[in-house]
Design a protein around this motif. Structure first.
Motif, mmCIF file in Angstrom:
data_model
loop_
_atom_site.group_PDB
_atom_site.id
_atom_site.type_symbol
_atom_site.label_atom_id
_atom_site.label_comp_id
_atom_site.label_asym_id
_atom_site.label_seq_id
_atom_site.Cartn_x
_atom_site.Cartn_y
_atom_site.Cartn_z
ATOM 1 N N ARG A 55 0.850 -1.180 0.000
ATOM 2 C CA ARG A 55 0.000 0.000 0.000
ATOM 3 C C ARG A 55 0.895 1.243 0.000
ATOM 4 N NH1 ARG A 55 -1.701 -0.806 6.313
ATOM 5 N NH2 ARG A 55 0.224 0.010 7.237
ATOM 6 N N PRO A 56 0.349 2.430 -0.221
ATOM 7 C CA PRO A 56 1.151 3.653 -0.080
ATOM 8 C C PRO A 56 1.612 3.815 1.373
ATOM 9 C CG PRO A 56 -0.857 4.093 -1.326
ATOM 10 C CD PRO A 56 -1.002 2.707 -0.754
ATOM 11 N N CYS A 57 2.877 4.147 1.535
ATOM 12 C CA CYS A 57 3.487 4.267 2.864
ATOM 13 C C CYS A 57 4.081 5.657 3.043
ATOM 14 C CB CYS A 57 4.577 3.214 3.035
ATOM 15 S SG CYS A 57 3.985 1.510 2.924
ATOM 16 N N HIS A 58 4.398 5.977 4.300
ATOM 17 C CA HIS A 58 4.983 7.282 4.613
ATOM 18 C C HIS A 58 6.433 7.200 5.065
ATOM 19 C CE1 HIS A 58 0.652 8.261 4.816
ATOM 20 N NE2 HIS A 58 1.034 9.484 4.490
ATOM 21 N N THR A 59 6.841 6.064 5.645
ATOM 22 C CA THR A 59 8.174 5.977 6.232
ATOM 23 C C THR A 59 8.897 4.723 5.754
ATOM 24 O OG1 THR A 59 7.480 4.699 8.173
ATOM 25 C CG2 THR A 59 7.313 7.120 8.311
ATOM 26 N N PHE A 60 10.211 4.736 5.921
ATOM 27 C CA PHE A 60 11.036 3.572 5.624
ATOM 28 C C PHE A 60 10.564 2.365 6.420
ATOM 29 C CE2 PHE A 60 14.498 0.840 7.055
ATOM 30 C CZ PHE A 60 15.139 0.502 5.879
ATOM 31 N N THR A 61 10.326 2.562 7.710
ATOM 32 C CA THR A 61 9.931 1.441 8.565
ATOM 33 C C THR A 61 8.613 0.841 8.121
ATOM 34 O OG1 THR A 61 11.114 2.399 10.447
ATOM 35 C CG2 THR A 61 9.411 0.770 10.938
ATOM 36 N N GLU A 62 7.653 1.692 7.810
ATOM 37 C CA GLU A 62 6.347 1.205 7.356
ATOM 38 C C GLU A 62 6.491 0.430 6.050
ATOM 39 O OE1 GLU A 62 1.920 2.960 6.132
ATOM 40 O OE2 GLU A 62 3.614 4.334 6.454
ATOM 41 N N LEU A 63 7.272 0.965 5.123
ATOM 42 C CA LEU A 63 7.439 0.291 3.840
ATOM 43 C C LEU A 63 8.183 -1.027 4.011
ATOM 44 C CD1 LEU A 63 7.030 0.415 0.768
ATOM 45 C CD2 LEU A 63 9.288 1.495 0.620
ATOM 46 N N LEU A 64 9.215 -1.048 4.838
ATOM 47 C CA LEU A 64 9.955 -2.275 5.071
ATOM 48 C C LEU A 64 9.033 -3.364 5.612
ATOM 49 C CD1 LEU A 64 12.582 -3.893 5.229
ATOM 50 C CD2 LEU A 64 13.018 -2.834 7.463
ATOM 51 N N GLN A 65 8.166 -3.005 6.535
ATOM 52 C CA GLN A 65 7.214 -3.989 7.067
ATOM 53 C C GLN A 65 6.282 -4.495 5.977
ATOM 54 O OE1 GLN A 65 5.341 -1.956 10.335
ATOM 55 N NE2 GLN A 65 7.015 -2.399 11.767
ATOM 56 N N GLN A 66 5.829 -3.588 5.118
ATOM 57 C CA GLN A 66 4.940 -3.985 4.021
ATOM 58 C C GLN A 66 5.653 -4.926 3.047
ATOM 59 O OE1 GLN A 66 1.575 -2.624 2.831
ATOM 60 N NE2 GLN A 66 1.461 -2.675 5.050
ATOM 61 N N PHE A 124 11.907 -4.415 -9.687
ATOM 62 C CA PHE A 124 11.449 -3.742 -8.473
ATOM 63 C C PHE A 124 11.020 -2.346 -8.888
ATOM 64 C CE2 PHE A 124 12.656 -1.089 -4.693
ATOM 65 C CZ PHE A 124 11.731 -1.612 -3.803
ATOM 66 N N HIS A 125 9.733 -2.062 -8.774
ATOM 67 C CA HIS A 125 9.180 -0.800 -9.260
ATOM 68 C C HIS A 125 8.738 0.055 -8.079
ATOM 69 C CE1 HIS A 125 7.990 -3.314 -13.050
ATOM 70 N NE2 HIS A 125 9.284 -3.107 -12.949
ATOM 71 N N VAL A 126 9.205 1.288 -8.049
ATOM 72 C CA VAL A 126 8.890 2.208 -6.960
ATOM 73 C C VAL A 126 7.932 3.278 -7.466
ATOM 74 C CG1 VAL A 126 9.807 3.797 -5.238
ATOM 75 C CG2 VAL A 126 11.184 1.826 -5.978
ATOM 76 N N HIS A 127 6.790 3.409 -6.801
ATOM 77 C CA HIS A 127 5.805 4.442 -7.112
ATOM 78 C C HIS A 127 5.895 5.542 -6.066
ATOM 79 C CE1 HIS A 127 3.260 2.391 -10.219
ATOM 80 N NE2 HIS A 127 3.867 1.329 -9.708
ATOM 81 N N THR A 128 6.035 6.779 -6.523
ATOM 82 C CA THR A 128 6.075 7.921 -5.616
ATOM 83 C C THR A 128 5.007 8.919 -6.030
ATOM 84 O OG1 THR A 128 8.468 7.643 -5.358
ATOM 85 C CG2 THR A 128 7.516 9.733 -4.626
ATOM 86 N N ALA A 129 4.242 9.395 -5.066
ATOM 87 C CA ALA A 129 3.123 10.277 -5.358
ATOM 88 C C ALA A 129 3.598 11.605 -5.946
ATOM 89 C CB ALA A 129 2.320 10.526 -4.088
ATOM 90 N N VAL A 130 2.873 12.081 -6.936
ATOM 91 C CA VAL A 130 3.063 13.427 -7.489
ATOM 92 C C VAL A 130 1.716 14.137 -7.486
ATOM 93 C CG1 VAL A 130 5.105 12.936 -8.898
ATOM 94 C CG2 VAL A 130 2.830 12.506 -9.844
ATOM 95 N N ARG A 217 8.377 6.380 -15.711
ATOM 96 C CA ARG A 217 7.210 6.769 -16.504
ATOM 97 C C ARG A 217 6.118 7.286 -15.578
ATOM 98 N NH1 ARG A 217 4.845 0.742 -18.276
ATOM 99 N NH2 ARG A 217 4.110 0.150 -16.184
ATOM 100 N N ILE A 218 5.131 7.940 -16.176
ATOM 101 C CA ILE A 218 3.934 8.308 -15.435
ATOM 102 C C ILE A 218 3.058 7.069 -15.347
ATOM 103 C CG2 ILE A 218 1.962 9.860 -15.333
ATOM 104 C CD1 ILE A 218 4.664 11.262 -15.183
ATOM 105 N N SER A 219 2.675 6.705 -14.135
ATOM 106 C CA SER A 219 1.840 5.522 -13.963
ATOM 107 C C SER A 219 0.478 5.732 -14.610
ATOM 108 C CB SER A 219 1.661 5.208 -12.477
ATOM 109 O OG SER A 219 0.726 4.159 -12.295
ATOM 110 N N ARG A 220 -0.014 4.690 -15.276
ATOM 111 C CA ARG A 220 -1.342 4.769 -15.891
ATOM 112 C C ARG A 220 -2.441 4.565 -14.862
ATOM 113 N NH1 ARG A 220 -2.441 0.577 -19.599
ATOM 114 N NH2 ARG A 220 -1.164 -0.729 -18.254
ATOM 115 N N ASN A 221 -2.144 3.879 -13.769
ATOM 116 C CA ASN A 221 -3.186 3.469 -12.826
ATOM 117 C C ASN A 221 -3.151 4.204 -11.500
ATOM 118 O OD1 ASN A 221 -4.013 1.410 -14.678
ATOM 119 N ND2 ASN A 221 -2.286 0.166 -13.995
ATOM 120 N N HIS A 222 -2.094 4.975 -11.250
ATOM 121 C CA HIS A 222 -1.953 5.645 -9.956
ATOM 122 C C HIS A 222 -1.419 7.064 -10.181
ATOM 123 C CE1 HIS A 222 -2.405 1.653 -8.218
ATOM 124 N NE2 HIS A 222 -1.442 1.233 -9.012
#
Length: 404
Positions: A55-66, A124-130, A217-222
């Motif tokens: 899911r979308p995360c805010h911190t390194f720790t949260e993302l690592l757990q995910q 490994f694909h990283v999505h970052t909000a814009v 690239r710009i994500s098509r779905n997010h």
């Protein structure tokens, strides 16, 4: 702070031989309900691989757990079929692959031939909000010259179909056979980006926009920028580290836009050279410096990236975390080094007249590489699961999603 999330492609493997197994349909045949957390598993091109999504995360720790929970979910599903999952970007062992039954994938096989038949690679694909697609294109233009460094850090594919390749990330070499893969030019505007995408589609070579395989690239779905240059990382903590670096790149690019800083007008041909060099030497040789694109020791180039991102990393409270993570990777090496060391350990135990020093790894040694990868893949996952009572490793809830 921008949210970020990742997609990881994992191999499904035989825990004894290390061979890839075509079990994705079986793994995804469980309850077809989405997790409340937004996590899930899905198909990829080959039945020998499976994708996890956080899911979308805010911190390194949260993302690592995910990340760890996603890996544990996939591994638990695999165990029910006497298999395991491995975060390894190409299969060390040669075996015929099986394409996921899907009309689109069938057309890809027919049109792209051996490229599609052999495409068992795990990225490994990283999505970052814009905030908008317009901001997304600004980000693409500003980060394009730094992405090869992420390839070097994440490199985790030194073997391909039973052979040592001489590359740290052979996945990049295999992946770049697709017609739109690799670095892109400076676009300058969303209109120019959309125009380029449409012109590529108008050639009739691609099936659809899903085959726009730019490094970013710009994500098509997010509402995100999607950075796609990294191998799936052997260690979950390295994966989360890569994602933090990507988010810092995105934020730095946005701030540069506000300050009126123009993107570096580096020729795409030079970016391809930097990508090739990162794929070839990873962290064990020279990389092309993203300032002048001349060779420099890999560690120097990696630290230069950290220095470049340090204002944003410091502002977000992640600078010391990143420094410690980078120092650790540079000391022990990336996944490619771990794979080679696992093969060498096996060879040393089996050394005899038929297997002299310097000989190519045997099939059994490559199986040991996969065995090591299986253990590294889920390291820390069980401990993270115990922190979350809602996460039950014995009853994973899976999502059946076939992305175009």
């Amino acid at each position: 702070m921008r949210t970020f999330g990742v997609e990881e492609e994992l191999l499904i493997v035989d825990p004894v031989t290390g061979e890839p197994l075509a079990l994705a349909d079986a793994l995804l045949a469980g309850p077809e309900a989405a997790l409340e957390t937004g996590m899930g598993l899905s198909h990829e091109l080959k039945l020998e691989q499976i994708e996890t999504q956080t899911r979308p995360c805010h911190t390194f720790t949260e993302l690592l757990q995910q990340i760890r929970r996603g890996r544990a979910m996939a591994d638990d599903a695999a165990r029910k079929h006497n298999a395991r999952v491995a975060a390894i970007a190409t299969s060390p062992l040669a075996k015929n692959t099986h394409t996921t039954p899907d009309p689109r994938f069938a057309v890809m096989l027919e049109r792209f031939g051996l490229t599609a038949h052999e495409q068992l690679t795990c990225g490994f694909h990283v999505h970052t909000a814009v905030e908008s697609p317009e901001e997304g294109v600004v980000v693409l233009d500003h980060i394009r010259d730094k992405l090869a460094v992420l390839t070097a850090i994440s490199a985790n594919s030194p073997y391909w179909r039973g052979l040592p390749t001489g590359f740290e990330s052979y996945r990049i070499q295999a992946w770049n056979r697709w017609p739109t893969s690799g670095p892109s030019a400076v676009f300058g505007s969303l209109t120019a980006y959309r125009r380029m995408v449409q012109r590529l589609l108008d050639t009739g070579v691609l099936l659809d926009e899903g085959m726009i395989y730019f490094d970013a690239r710009i994500s098509r779905n997010h509402p995100t920028v999607e950075v796609r240059v990294a191998d799936v990382c052997l260690r979950s903590e390295d994966a989360a580290l890569i994602a933090v670096l990507v988010r810092a790149l995105v934020e730095t690019a946005s701030l540069e836009m506000l300050d009126g800083v123009e993107p570096a007008s580096v020729p795409t041909a030079l970016l391809r050279m930097a990508s090739w060099q990162a794929s070839n030497s990873g962290l064990r040789g020279d990389l092309l410096d993203f300032g002048d694109f001349r060779p420099q020791p890999a560690a120097d180039v990696v630290w230069a990236l950290v220095d470049y991102l340090s204002p944003v990393l410091d502002d977000q409270g992640e600078l010391e975390l990143v420094k410690a993570g980078i120092a650790d990777v540079l000391e022990r090496g990336n996944g490619a080094r771990e794979q080679r060391e696992a093969a060498e350990r096996f060879n040393n135990r089996q050394r005899d007249a038929r297997n002299p020093p310097g000989s190519p790894p045997s099939r059994e040694a490559l199986g040991a590489v996969v065995g090591h990868a299986v253990k590294a893949t889920i390291r820390g996952a069980a401990a993270d699961a115990r922190k979350d009572p809602a996460h039950n490793l014995t009853a994973p809830i899976l999502t059946r999603v076939r992305r175009p």
